[in-house]
Scaffold this motif. Structure first.
Motif, short mmCIF file in Angstrom:
data_model
loop_
_atom_site.label_atom_id
_atom_site.label_comp_id
_atom_site.label_asym_id
_atom_site.label_seq_id
_atom_site.Cartn_x
_atom_site.Cartn_y
_atom_site.Cartn_z
N LYS A 73 39.93 30.46 36.47
CA LYS A 73 40.36 31.41 37.49
C LYS A 73 39.69 31.07 38.82
CE LYS A 73 41.73 35.58 34.99
NZ LYS A 73 43.05 35.65 35.68
N GLU A 171 42.64 42.00 39.44
CA GLU A 171 42.70 42.57 38.10
C GLU A 171 42.11 43.97 38.18
OE1 GLU A 171 42.53 38.58 35.26
OE2 GLU A 171 40.74 39.83 35.47
N TRP A 173 40.61 46.87 36.34
CA TRP A 173 39.96 47.26 35.10
C TRP A 173 39.88 48.79 35.07
CZ3 TRP A 173 38.98 43.33 31.72
CH2 TRP A 173 39.01 42.03 32.25
N PHE A 185 42.69 45.53 29.92
CA PHE A 185 41.82 45.69 31.08
C PHE A 185 41.09 47.03 30.99
CE2 PHE A 185 45.22 42.84 32.54
CZ PHE A 185 44.45 41.77 32.99
#
Length: 244
Positions: A73, A171, A173, A185
């Protein structure tokens, strides 16, 4: 008669033991392969974790978030931690992290009061750390701490967190981790009070048991192969002695 027994023993050695030994070796190879696969396969993403220093309801404590960047990533360049709307923490102080800036937003609430009667009408809504350099490279992690309190009278405290990468992707979470579920997540969550250690221990034990079982299986196969090799060697020695 003795010659017939020796021939039968030799046949057993030629056909029974080698086949069994090869089967056990194959089983051992499969188990070892499974162990390696478990270690290197991405069965679960590298989740953002949260740890509390043991403080209980009504106390002030330090929550430390561990933020990893998975291999493959882009680097992590921003970490935004949100305080849930139904949680009112009078005090939220963010720790300085070298190479990162801090931005704190607040929201207005109906007055709550400190122990001395002083009203509080604003609480922290979110804390954002933004990298002023390269951020967290792939395969590494960073730690971000919050000094908070008084902690709510609740079993757990979830802190939904948005992780932003250098390519602009994110992302979130923020998923609730209900019992028996494994969301993709999950929001980083701490257990408040003395039960934190017990909960962490149970989680650790649950994760260790399958690995221990796999390890014992591999050891058992290895010992079995060793025993068969020793037995076969002993049989060969006996055959040689008989031939002599």
């Amino acid at each position: 008669m003795t010659e017939q027994l020796r021939i039968a023993s030799g046949a057993e050695h030629r056909w029974g033991w080698p086949v069994l030994k090869n089967l056990l070796r194959a089983a051992g190879a499969l188990l070892l392969g499974a162990a390696v696969a478990l270690l290197v396969s991405p069965l679960a993403a590298a989740h953002i974790s949260a740890e509390l220093d043991g403080a209980g309801p009504g106390d002030f404590g330090v929550i430390t978030l561990g933020v990893p960047t998975e291999s493959g990533k882009p680097a992590t360049t921003k970490v935004e931690v949100r305080i849930p709307d139904d949680v009112q923490l009078r005090t939220v102080r963010a720790a300085q992290v070298a190479g990162w800036g801090i931005d704190i937003t607040k929201r207005t609430i109906p007055p709550i009061y400190k122990d001395d009667g002083t009203p509080v009408t604003e609480v922290v809504d979110s804390v954002t750390w933004t990298a002023q350099g390269p951020g967290i490279p792939p395969g590494q992690f960073g730690q971000f701490a919050l000094y908070v309190g008084p902690l709510p009278d609740a079993a757990t405290l979830a802190l939904p967190t948005v992780q932003t990468f250098s390519d602009g992707t994110t992302e979130d979470w923020a998923q609730a981790a209900n019992e028996g579920e494994d969301p993709e997540f999950p929001a980083p969550t701490v257990t408040i009070g003395a039960t934190a250690g017990a909960a962490d221990g149970s989680s650790t034990l649950a994760s260790v048991i399958p690995w221990a079982a796999l390890g014992f299986s591999v050891i058992a196969v290895a010992l079995g192969i060793f025993a068969i090799d020793r037995s076969a060697a002993s049989r060969r020695s006996t055959d040689v002695a008989a031939d002599a």
